[in-house]
Write a protein that holds these residues in place. Structure first.
Motif, PDB file in Angstrom:
ATOM      1  N   SER A 110       0.825  -1.208   0.000  1.00  5.51           N
ATOM      2  CA  SER A 110       0.000   0.000   0.000  1.00  5.51           C
ATOM      3  C   SER A 110       0.861   1.260   0.000  1.00  5.51           C
ATOM      4  CB  SER A 110      -0.913   0.014   1.229  1.00  5.51           C
ATOM      5  OG  SER A 110      -1.563   1.263   1.349  1.00  5.51           O
ATOM      6  N   ALA A 113       0.995   3.010   3.518  1.00  9.00           N
ATOM      7  CA  ALA A 113       1.740   2.434   4.637  1.00  9.00           C
ATOM      8  C   ALA A 113       3.023   3.204   4.940  1.00  9.00           C
ATOM      9  CB  ALA A 113       2.066   0.972   4.342  1.00  9.00           C
ATOM     10  N   GLU A 135      -5.289   1.081   6.849  1.00  6.79           N
ATOM     11  CA  GLU A 135      -3.962   1.705   6.756  1.00  6.79           C
ATOM     12  C   GLU A 135      -4.048   3.186   7.116  1.00  6.79           C
ATOM     13  OE1 GLU A 135      -1.005   0.752   6.407  1.00  6.79           O
ATOM     14  OE2 GLU A 135      -1.092  -1.290   5.640  1.00  6.79           O
TER      15      GLU A 135
END
Length: 201
Positions: A110, A113, A135
């Motif tokens: 991601s 992140a 996230e």
């Protein structure tokens, strides 16, 4: 300026017990503009802090990026733009970190992140998956209980998204702010009348 529906978003900002606010409405109702107005307020109120900005795709990220610059740029509030880092730097030291939730591949993970954000906004949340929303929630560790996420969404007829709305409404730390297109006083009322006529035909 903001319209009456968008004002509800700002009122929700004053409730310290609310961690997530979902602005839900029709296309053209001013949801994204309202979220960007919230972002501008947060950036002015929190000098030196990084505020996350999440869009579902890179093309949508560019739309939000332009909305931020269109609103804040002419007022002299922006001091620098770092496109390579996806950052808009404010004159007071605040940073808008503008990213897409879409993963390039399973191997890259991601793009959300690993960052630390003081506050966050999400645009078109109905197109952001649950894993990405988690996230976003994790990015607020540096602000603890003060971390809030403000989101816009079109009321999509999708089972998973409708379940998400129900979870928002049932959670005491989450709030759904609803407003319809006609509340957007910056759009001619004739537009909504035409939309209504088309849908009812």
């Amino acid at each position: 300026s903001i319209h009456p529906g968008q004002l509800k978003l700002f009122q929700a900002m004053d409730d310290p017990g609310v961690r997530r606010v979902l602005c839900l409405g029709a296309p053209g109702g001013g949801k994204s503009d309202g979220i960007v107005a919230v972002l501008v307020a947060l950036s002015l109120w929190w000098p030196g802090k990084t505020i996350g900005v999440v869009a579902p795709t890179n093309p949508r990220r560019k739309v939000v990026w332009d909305k931020i610059l269109d609103l804040a740029g002419p007022r002299g509030w922006i001091s620098d733009i770092k496109k390579g880092d996806n950052q808009i730097i404010w004159a007071n030291g605040a940073i808008n970190h503008v990213v897409s939730a879409k993963r390039q591949s399973d191997k890259t993970g991601s793009p959300i992140a690993g960052h630390g954000w003081w506050k966050a906004i999400e645009d078109e949340q109905q197109d952001i998956d649950d894993e990405s929303l988690k996230e976003v929630d994790h990015r607020g560790r540096i602000n603890g209980a003060g971390y809030q996420v403000f989101s816009s969404a079109t009321n999509k007829n999708d089972h998973q998204f409708q379940v998400r709305i129900q979870e928002y409404e049932a959670h005491k730390a989450r709030r759904v702010v609803r407003f319809g297109g006609p509340e957007n006083v910056f759009t001619d009322l004739a537009h909504w009348e035409a939309q209504r006529a088309t849908l009812s035909a």
